[in-house]
Design an enzyme around this catalytic site. Structure first.
Site, short mmCIF file in Angstrom:
data_model
loop_
_atom_site.label_atom_id
_atom_site.label_comp_id
_atom_site.label_asym_id
_atom_site.label_seq_id
_atom_site.Cartn_x
_atom_site.Cartn_y
_atom_site.Cartn_z
N HIS A 83 -12.48 53.57 -29.42
CA HIS A 83 -14.03 54.44 -28.27
C HIS A 83 -15.27 53.71 -29.29
O HIS A 83 -15.85 53.64 -27.96
CB HIS A 83 -13.62 55.83 -28.42
CG HIS A 83 -13.67 56.33 -29.47
ND1 HIS A 83 -13.05 56.69 -30.84
CD2 HIS A 83 -15.43 56.97 -30.22
CE1 HIS A 83 -14.29 57.71 -31.76
NE2 HIS A 83 -15.08 57.38 -30.90
N ASP A 114 -6.48 54.85 -32.52
CA ASP A 114 -8.18 54.05 -32.39
C ASP A 114 -9.24 54.02 -33.14
O ASP A 114 -9.65 54.40 -33.96
CB ASP A 114 -8.66 55.80 -32.50
CG ASP A 114 -10.50 56.25 -31.76
OD1 ASP A 114 -11.08 55.13 -31.35
OD2 ASP A 114 -10.69 57.48 -31.93
N SER A 192 -18.41 58.41 -35.91
CA SER A 192 -17.03 57.45 -36.22
C SER A 192 -16.81 56.15 -36.04
O SER A 192 -17.96 55.85 -36.32
CB SER A 192 -17.28 57.32 -33.65
OG SER A 192 -17.20 58.71 -33.09
#
Length: 502
Positions: A83, A114, A192
């Protein structure tokens, strides 16, 4: 409250240890167990995104920029989150303590888990950087340290916590369920893609999402090494990412004793009942509804669908399936009519009627006489109904999203998305996001088949059969002639997306 007087004790004269004694004490002290991980391998990821406009699929949205984290692994590669680089137009990486940003290229993006794999062609980037080594799956209460570049500053940030849970988690970005670690270290926006380190300094996961809830604080999630290594090995063997396979069944637990007895199960037998079989599963003809799955690859499945997982722990048996690769086979033992059978089942990725993502490709569309036809996907629903699409979308679409199953790998849910108002379509203006079932009596399998039928239609009328027994009828020649002017009015470059032209 009455204050207590401190206890006074007589103490002899204390001697201050000499520097010599202090040094020898330090030398004789036991070595510290914790190893400081290599923070130089942690990089900052800068990405410029240009997302498709799913509601107006012939154009894209305004570009925007984001920053996240990543880290260097062997083979001159960098791992980050999918993402973080979704719909990228440009990706740049910056090393710790450096003032230079290096252009990166994408090797693979795995939306389900992911994870994205990047590389940099400039050799200067790799100088002085040691790749991180992967460790095993940590145990509960093991200490973890998450490093990255979250919001609130430009330099590297480190947060510490412990592993508080290990289970099958919902991966929000990929709409999948895979093994995950829950930790109590803060994972904020920008974190992230950053690595999670163990006390031995090895990477045990990738930070990827946190729980935003009024009743929860400091709950973060980490993609563990089994999932990461599955992705890397998949890429190395196939030269691309092929996905995590599924068994292709939906099951019901069998904790009720009457249910087990009615299925002919012996008292010592345990398992789960198959309630639906995906028609697109390669071996869908082998299994049948109401078969009881007793074991998967020799591992017995409990009545609640769990299997043993390390000492004193249990985990959903989908974990065993996710350890396999696309095209692998698994030995499945079932109970059918009180008879035990064994099948070698071929495993394949999930084919959804309404896909959770479209792999970074531009959305498909087809336009005739101002009628805009689209294929429904989760990004499309999110674009039309907002982030709460699973509450706000029409019930018919949600029912197909939750319960619908594709009958073939190329089946799509085609809708009349909107009507671009013109003289030719008077009276049809209010139709929006309504499923198209048939064209001139022939079923609509996907958007490409609809476009082909309309383009090659030589009948006097075009009749679109919609859900709720609604129909749209247009004169063929007049409708096709009006299309060009409508496209010009709305500055639309083509009546169909490039993938339908092939």
């Amino acid at each position: 409250m009455e204050k207590q007087k401190p206890n006074k004790r007589k103490r002899g004269k204390q001697q201050t240890p000499s520097p010599h004694h202090r040094d020898s004490a330090l030398l004789n002290a036991p070595p510290m167990k914790k190893v400081m991980p290599s923070m130089d391998a942690v990089v900052k990821v800068f990405c410029t995104h240009t997302e498709p406009n799913y509601s107006l699929p012939w154009q894209r949205k305004r570009q925007y920029s984001s920053s996240s984290s990543g880290f260097v692994i062997g083979g001159k590669r960098v791992l980050t989150n999918a993402h973080s680089v979704q719909h990228f137009t440009q990706i740049k990486l910056k090393k710790r303590g450096s003032d230079t940003k290096f252009l990166a290229t994408v090797l693979a993006i795995a939306t389900e888990c992911d994870i994205a794999l990047l590389t940099v062609s400039d050799e200067e980037f790799w100088k002085g950087v040691s790749p991180l080594e992967f460790g095993g799956l940590p145990a509960l209460q093991d200490a973890v340290t998450v490093a990255g570049y979250p919001i609130g500053g430009d330099t590297i940030s480190v947060t510490s916590g412990v592993v508080s849970r290990i289970e099958i988690l919902s991966y929000v970005h990929g709409a999948t369920e895979l093994l995950g670690l829950q930790i109590d270290a803060a994972i904020n926006s920008g974190n992230s893609g950053g690595p999670a380190f163990s006390d031995s300094g090895k990477c045990v996961g990738i930070a990827f999402q946190s729980l935003k809830h009024d009743d929860a604080e400091n709950i973060g999630y980490v993609i563990p090494t089994p999932v990461i290594l599955h992705f890397i090995q998949d890429y190395e063997v196939n030269g691309m990412y092929t996905g995590f396979p599924i068994l292709g069944v939906m099951w019901q637990n069998m904790e009720n004793p009457d249910l087990r007895m009615s299925m002919g199960m012996e008292p010592e037998q345990k398992g789960v009942r198959i309630k639906r079989i995906l028609p697109t599963a390669p071996e869908s003809h082998l299994l049948k509804q109401s078969d009881v799955i007793l074991s998967f690859d020799g591992v017995n499945i409990a009545n609640d669908g769990t299997v043993p997982f390390r000492d004193g722990e249990r985990i959903g048996f989908s974990y065993l399936v996710s350890q396999k690769y696309t095209g692998d086979t698994a030995l499945v033992k079932i109970l059918r009519n009180s008879e035990t059978l064994e099948f070698d089942i071929k495993l394949a990725p999930h084919t959804r009627l309404i896909p959770a993502h479209i792999e970074g490709k531009p959305p498909s569309y087809y336009i005739v006489a101002g009628f805009v036809f689209s294929a429904v996907s989760v990004p499309y629903l999110r674009s039309e109904y907002g982030k709460d699409y699973d509450y706000d979308a029409p019930v018919k679409l949600l029912d197909k999203y939750i319960h619908g199953m594709a009958q073939s790998v190329d089946e799509q849910l085609v809708v009349l998305s909107q009507v671009l108002v013109a003289d030719i379509n008077i009276g049809y203006e209010d139709i929006v996001n309504t499923q198209v079932l048939a064209f001139n009596g022939k079923p609509v399998k996907n958007l490409k088949s609809l476009a082909y039928m309309v383009e090659n239609c030589d009948e006097e009328y075009m009749k679109f059969s919609l859900e709720h027994q609604q129909i749209v009828v247009l004169q063929t020649k007049k409708a096709k002639a009006a299309t060009t002017d409508i496209l010009t009015t709305h500055c639309i470059p083509s009546a169909m997306s490039d993938d339908l032209k092939a």
